[in-house]
Design a protein around this motif. Structure first.
Motif, short mmCIF file in Angstrom:
data_model
loop_
_atom_site.label_atom_id
_atom_site.label_comp_id
_atom_site.label_asym_id
_atom_site.label_seq_id
_atom_site.Cartn_x
_atom_site.Cartn_y
_atom_site.Cartn_z
N LEU A 9 -21.74 -22.12 -45.10
CA LEU A 9 -21.22 -22.96 -44.01
C LEU A 9 -21.08 -24.41 -44.43
CD1 LEU A 9 -22.97 -21.36 -40.94
CD2 LEU A 9 -20.51 -21.72 -41.19
N SER A 10 -21.79 -24.82 -45.49
CA SER A 10 -21.66 -26.19 -45.98
C SER A 10 -20.26 -26.45 -46.53
CB SER A 10 -22.72 -26.50 -47.04
OG SER A 10 -22.45 -25.84 -48.26
N PHE A 11 -19.52 -25.38 -46.83
CA PHE A 11 -18.13 -25.51 -47.31
C PHE A 11 -17.12 -25.47 -46.16
CE2 PHE A 11 -20.48 -23.57 -50.86
CZ PHE A 11 -20.30 -24.57 -51.80
N GLY A 12 -17.62 -25.30 -44.94
CA GLY A 12 -16.75 -25.30 -43.77
C GLY A 12 -16.65 -23.94 -43.11
N GLU A 13 -16.38 -23.98 -41.83
CA GLU A 13 -16.27 -22.76 -41.02
C GLU A 13 -15.15 -21.84 -41.51
OE1 GLU A 13 -17.56 -21.70 -37.74
OE2 GLU A 13 -19.20 -23.13 -37.88
N ASP A 14 -14.00 -22.41 -41.87
CA ASP A 14 -12.87 -21.57 -42.29
C ASP A 14 -13.20 -20.74 -43.52
OD1 ASP A 14 -11.38 -22.51 -40.16
OD2 ASP A 14 -10.24 -23.95 -41.36
N ALA A 15 -13.81 -21.37 -44.51
CA ALA A 15 -14.17 -20.66 -45.74
C ALA A 15 -15.22 -19.58 -45.45
CB ALA A 15 -14.69 -21.64 -46.79
N TYR A 16 -16.19 -19.93 -44.62
CA TYR A 16 -17.26 -18.98 -44.26
C TYR A 16 -16.68 -17.76 -43.57
CZ TYR A 16 -21.29 -17.19 -41.59
OH TYR A 16 -22.26 -16.40 -41.03
N TRP A 17 -15.90 -17.97 -42.50
CA TRP A 17 -15.35 -16.84 -41.76
C TRP A 17 -14.28 -16.11 -42.56
CZ3 TRP A 17 -18.09 -14.75 -38.24
CH2 TRP A 17 -18.99 -15.51 -37.52
N GLY A 18 -13.65 -16.79 -43.49
CA GLY A 18 -12.69 -16.13 -44.38
C GLY A 18 -13.36 -15.06 -45.23
N GLN A 19 -14.60 -15.32 -45.63
CA GLN A 19 -15.33 -14.32 -46.41
C GLN A 19 -15.62 -13.08 -45.57
OE1 GLN A 19 -18.67 -15.73 -48.69
NE2 GLN A 19 -17.65 -17.67 -49.11
#
Length: 130
Positions: A56-66
């Motif tokens: 989540l430290s890389f942002g919500e979009d990257a997290y939910w993209g995974q």
């Protein structure tokens, strides 16, 4: 049309302090047994899993993209479990949280478990909530 088969439920004894570590060991066991990482969802009821905090430290979009990619084990806080898609195996780490939060997390985790739900927590506390 036959009703969907309910997921098998397994309980692994753990304290709130050891639940995440126990859940991680359970995930490792599943992977060693041949489960694909994308088959596994790990939900926490207390503090977020360290992996989720890091991602989540890389942002919500990257997290939910995974989560959407579905290629790796995905860790999520119980409060956001409604946003995740079902996976064959769900590991629920009961690492804290109120009784109400845990009581809500159990059916949410079961609803997302296709074949197996593994709950890592205090058996006495869980029995009282079920």
């Amino acid at each position: 049309m036959a009703p969907a088969k309910a997921a098998e439920i397994e309980l692994v004894a753990a304290t709130p302090e050891t639940a995440v570590e126990t859940a991680d060991e359970t995930v490792d066991r599943l992977l060693d047994e041949g489960r694909s990482p994308g088959d596994v969802l790990l939900i926490t009821t207390g503090e977020s899993h360290p992996w989720a905090q890091h991602e989540l430290s890389f942002g919500e979009d990257a997290y939910w993209g995974q989560q959407a990619a579905g290629e790796d084990v995905f860790c999520v806080d119980a409060a956001a479990a409604a946003r995740v898609t079902a996976r064959p195996v769900v590991v629920l780490a009961v690492n804290g949280g109120s009784d109400a939060r845990i009581a809500e997390a159990l059916p949410a985790a079961l609803a997302r478990a296709g074949a197996q739900l593994i709950v890592c927590g205090d058996p006495d506390r869980l029995r009282d909530l079920l």
